[in-house]
Design an enzyme around this catalytic site. Structure first.
Site, PDB file in Angstrom:
ATOM      1  N   GLU A   1      39.374  41.822  39.901  1.00  0.00           N
ATOM      2  CA  GLU A   1      40.286  42.507  40.832  1.00  0.00           C
ATOM      3  C   GLU A   1      40.092  41.988  42.253  1.00  0.00           C
ATOM      4  OE1 GLU A   1      38.100  43.762  38.695  1.00  0.00           O
ATOM      5  OE2 GLU A   1      38.549  45.825  38.135  1.00  0.00           O
TER       6      GLU A   1
ATOM      7  N   ASN B   1      37.091  37.198  36.754  1.00  0.00           N
ATOM      8  CA  ASN B   1      35.786  37.270  37.400  1.00  0.00           C
ATOM      9  C   ASN B   1      35.145  35.888  37.528  1.00  0.00           C
ATOM     10  OD1 ASN B   1      35.553  37.525  34.543  1.00  0.00           O
ATOM     11  ND2 ASN B   1      33.536  38.455  34.690  1.00  0.00           N
TER      12      ASN B   1
END
Ligand code: THU
Length: 146
Positions: free
Chosen positions: A62, A49
């Site tokens: 992701e 992140n």
């Protein structure tokens, strides 16, 4: 836990995701997330992140991984995704990290392009194994635009 080849593959991908969490830029939440995407050809693409001082602009692990895939990786079939997170250096040692709603949609883009329904391994003291179609049923994707 049977200790079979699928377990070894899961454990390896989770370990890769935990290592990827070390690359997180998350000074605001202090929650370091790592994701590892495994493809049918054996290649693995990771993400962590990346937060922003304008909090809402933060990118999930992701999503970062998918951006790497679609911008620099020849994606075959996405077969598995491992996600982990926690305090710095403690990924996998706390609550289970499942992909957020936006990330489910973002992952679906890659999965649908390759025609797969990837298994999703969510790390934590109570790990979860699921599939993208279970997390995002009746998904809208590139196929719907044809
Ligand atoms: N986060 C991810 O990277 N992936 C998820 O699926 C859930 C949330 C990040 C966003 C933010 O930087 C931090 O975790 C806390 O929400």
């Amino acid at each position: 836990m049977s200790g079979g080849p699928e377990d070894a593959r899961r454990d390896e991908l989770l370990a890769t995701a935990r290592a990827a969490a070390g690359g997180a830029y998350a000074p605001y939440s202090n929650f370091h997330v790592g994701a590892a995407l495994l493809f049918a050809d054996g290649s693995v693409v990771t993400g962590a992140n990346v937060e922003n001082a304008s909090y809402g602009l933060s990118l999930c692990a992701e999503t970062v991984a998918v951006a790497k895939v679609l911008s620099e990786h020849q994606s075959g079939g996405l077969v598995a995704v491992a996600v982990t997170g926690g305090a710095p250096g403690a990924a996998g040692k706390g609550t289970t990290v499942t992909p957020c709603g936006r990330c489910r949609q973002v992952l679906n883009e890659v999965a649908q392009l390759g025609g797969t329904d990837p298994v999703i391994w969510c790390d934590g003291v109570e790990p979860v194994e699921t599939t993208l179609s279970a997390l995002l049923p009746h998904a809208f994707g590139p196929a719907n635009l044809k």
